[in-house]
Design a protein around this motif. Structure first.
Motif, PDB file in Angstrom:
ATOM      1  N   ARG A   1       3.011  30.615   8.077  1.00 16.85           N
ATOM      2  CA  ARG A   1       3.744  29.839   7.144  1.00 16.85           C
ATOM      3  C   ARG A   1       4.023  28.481   7.730  1.00 16.85           C
ATOM      4  NH1 ARG A   1       8.855  29.882   3.803  1.00 16.85           N
ATOM      5  NH2 ARG A   1       9.935  30.487   5.544  1.00 16.85           N
ATOM      6  N   ALA A   2       4.635  28.736   9.050  1.00 16.40           N
ATOM      7  CA  ALA A   2       5.064  27.480   9.834  1.00 16.40           C
ATOM      8  C   ALA A   2       3.928  26.598  10.168  1.00 16.40           C
ATOM      9  CB  ALA A   2       5.892  28.074  10.989  1.00 16.40           C
ATOM     10  N   PHE A   3       2.571  27.045  10.519  1.00 20.97           N
ATOM     11  CA  PHE A   3       1.624  26.130  10.919  1.00 20.97           C
ATOM     12  C   PHE A   3       0.542  25.984  10.044  1.00 20.97           C
ATOM     13  CE2 PHE A   3       3.563  27.919  14.877  1.00 20.97           C
ATOM     14  CZ  PHE A   3       3.548  26.924  15.768  1.00 20.97           C
ATOM     15  N   GLY A   4       0.547  26.569   8.900  1.00 22.48           N
ATOM     16  CA  GLY A   4      -0.481  26.699   7.820  1.00 22.48           C
ATOM     17  C   GLY A   4      -1.648  27.236   8.134  1.00 22.48           C
ATOM     18  N   ASP A   5      -1.705  27.968   9.311  1.00 24.22           N
ATOM     19  CA  ASP A   5      -2.988  28.850   9.518  1.00 24.22           C
ATOM     20  C   ASP A   5      -2.649  29.885  10.402  1.00 24.22           C
ATOM     21  OD1 ASP A   5      -2.732  27.889  12.318  1.00 24.22           O
ATOM     22  OD2 ASP A   5      -3.655  25.783  11.671  1.00 24.22           O
ATOM     23  N   ALA A   6      -3.762  30.688  10.701  1.00 23.62           N
ATOM     24  CA  ALA A   6      -3.559  31.908  11.608  1.00 23.62           C
ATOM     25  C   ALA A   6      -4.028  31.656  13.248  1.00 23.62           C
ATOM     26  CB  ALA A   6      -4.398  32.886  11.091  1.00 23.62           C
ATOM     27  N   LEU A   7      -4.352  30.469  13.518  1.00 25.95           N
ATOM     28  CA  LEU A   7      -4.742  29.987  14.653  1.00 25.95           C
ATOM     29  C   LEU A   7      -3.541  29.988  15.590  1.00 25.95           C
ATOM     30  CD1 LEU A   7      -6.753  26.663  13.851  1.00 25.95           C
ATOM     31  CD2 LEU A   7      -7.731  29.142  14.171  1.00 25.95           C
TER      32      LEU A   7
END
Length: 518
Positions: free
Chosen positions: A422-428
């Motif tokens: 949620r914080a970064f907007g991706d799973a990277l």
């Protein structure tokens, strides 16, 4: 003459037969606790009063001074010309120079015991009238949650406490010694467990009242503090099955139209629309802004924050640097008031900028402030923001920590990475390490940035055994940066992990013992 004679006899305390009936009658205009609770509505009003006491426990000045300014998250804008007692006392808490006479730390003690007192009055009279089983369970569940929450907050800041399970009626019942920390925790666990049994499951939209989910979250937090990680896991996993979820964007969790929303576990309620607004509004953000004669550029409302409100809980560069590149929580949590300080250390803002990669232009300074509590309002120093006590993201982080501490690090990553995605907007940016020690360090840092300004940081440092090392190291950097800091500041020892019992309480109750070092 008979009526006059009765008054004379009353005055003289004579027991004339003609006045005995008059003397034994109850005054219909006088309400006592024994006659107050006549129906469920009376109990509901009393429960509301108990909730109201939590405002002073979780978001008054004592709360953020002790929970955030005591830590490496925030500091203050020093003003040499303002050496008022309250101002200096707040400085001293941040700098580890406070003593038993400090006037900024007793507020938490007083608010906590006010809440406990309000709960005990209700519990003492819960059987005065016949209530339905569901109504009784709701009332008892809510107030036991409040009492557990209050004692949990107090025991972590002050250590062992006087335990009151009922409202004291005599001096002997009032002035009692401190119980041990373990005895206080035993009461907290018992209350939170009973609350979880009696309260209903969460339904949406929520009302702001305690629910089974709130009680289980509190219980999980308590068990984690007690290092009973398997019991923490059991409580917190129940919460994950109750319909809570994260908002898509971190900042949405703090928007006014999302109060008591799907990410809220429990929050302190504020409403500018209610009567007596000073008692029902949150003004925290005005404490966190620079001292300004006019706050319009930042808040949209003209207010003078110079004299007694602004200049505190200022985000440190240490905290800002803790946010990783690409972490959307930085922009949602912290903003920069850009402008200039004058010769008396008061600020004039000319713009509000993002904290992401901020560099002040020539002739300007950037002063960071907590942004997550700043939303549209119409009256200065009166905002409509609720104060978060528990959010679902914290449930996920508490659960991840309880799993990691049991060696279930792979499973812990599932819950940790839900928060990070949620914080970064991706799973990277998912964390992949399953080394228990390394993951514990990651979890502590994750809590720092996820829960910034929610009064968790100091307690986390103490709970995890990091307070002395982290704060002494932080103090070295602070003293190198700020010449006004005294040489004895940031001398953090074991004694400094607790705050002093308020001196006024020590004078009232000679059975209390002071915490070591004070």
């Amino acid at each position: 003459m008979k009526k006059i004679s009765c008054y004379i006899l009353v005055t003289l305390s004579l027991a004339a037969t003609s006045c005995k009936k008059f003397l034994s009658e109850n005054d219909p205009n006088r309400t006592t606790l024994g006659s107050y609770f006549k129906n469920q509505n009376d109990f509901d009003l009393a429960v509301n009063g108990a909730y109201n006491q939590l405002r002073g426990l979780y978001n008054n000045k004592s709360a953020w001074v002790m929970g955030e300014m005591r830590s490496d998250n925030t500091h203050y804008d020093y003003k040499s010309s303002d050496q008022a007692v309250a101002t200096v006392n707040r400085y001293n808490v941040a700098d580890f120079l406070d003593d038993k006479y400090n006037n900024q730390t007793p507020g938490k003690w007083n608010a906590g015991f006010n809440a406990i007192s309000a709960v005990n009055v209700i519990m003492d009279h819960i059987d005065d009238i016949q209530l339905s089983e569901s109504a009784r369970n709701s009332i008892v569940g809510q107030v036991k949650f409040i009492r557990a929450l209050a004692y949990f907050d107090l025991v972590r800041f002050y250590g062992g406490l006087p335990i009151y399970k009922r409202a004291p009626l005599t001096r002997e019942e009032t002035y009692i010694p401190r119980a041990s920390v373990q005895e206080v925790y035993d009461l907290i666990v018992a209350d939170a467990t009973d609350a979880a049994t009696k309260l209903s499951a969460t339904t949406f939209p929520q009302t702001g009242r305690a629910t089974k989910g709130a009680a289980l979250t509190l219980l999980g937090d308590v068990y984690l503090s007690l290092k009973k990680y398997d019991q923490a896991e059991a409580a917190l996993k129940q919460v994950t099955a109750m319909g809570y979820s994260l908002f898509q964007n971190y900042g949405d969790a703090f928007q006014l139209n999302n109060k008591n929303g799907k990410e809220s576990i429990f929050e302190i309620q504020f409403n500018t629309g209610l009567a007596i607004p000073q008692a029902n509004v949150d003004a925290s953000v005005y404490n966190f802004l620079p001292r300004m004669a006019n706050t319009t550029v930042v808040t949209g409302v003209n207010y003078n924050s110079i004299t007694n409100t602004g200049g505190f809980n200022t985000p440190t560069q240490d905290l800002i640097s803790a946010f990783e590149a690409g972490d959307q929580r930085l922009d949602a949590s912290i903003a920069i008031a850009e402008g200039t300080f004058n010769a008396t250390d008061d600020f004039t803002a000319t713009a509000v900028k993002s904290a992401v990669n901020y560099t002040p232009p020539a002739g300007k300074v950037g002063r960071p402030f907590p942004k997550k509590f700043l939303h549209a309002h119409t009256i200065g120093n009166q905002t409509n923001d609720n104060w978060p006590v528990y959010r679902y993201s914290e449930v996920l982080l508490l659960l991840a920590e309880s799993l990691n501490q049991q060696g279930k690090s792979g499973e812990a990553l599932t819950y940790l990475n839900m928060v990070r995605q949620r914080a970064f907007g991706d799973a990277l940016h998912n964390i992949t390490t399953t080394d228990q020690t390394a993951l514990q360090t990651v979890l502590l840092k994750e809590r720092r940035v996820e829960l910034a300004f929610e009064n968790k940081r100091w307690l986390d440092l103490v709970r995890t055994g990091n307070a002395i090392t982290v704060m002494n190291d932080f103090g070295v950097k602070q003293k190198a940066q700020y010449s006004y800091l005294q040489s004895g500041s940031y001398n953090v020892t074991q004694n400094r992990l607790l705050f002093p019992i308020p001196n006024a309480e020590m004078l009232l109750n000679d059975k209390l013992t002071q915490n070591p070092g004070y």
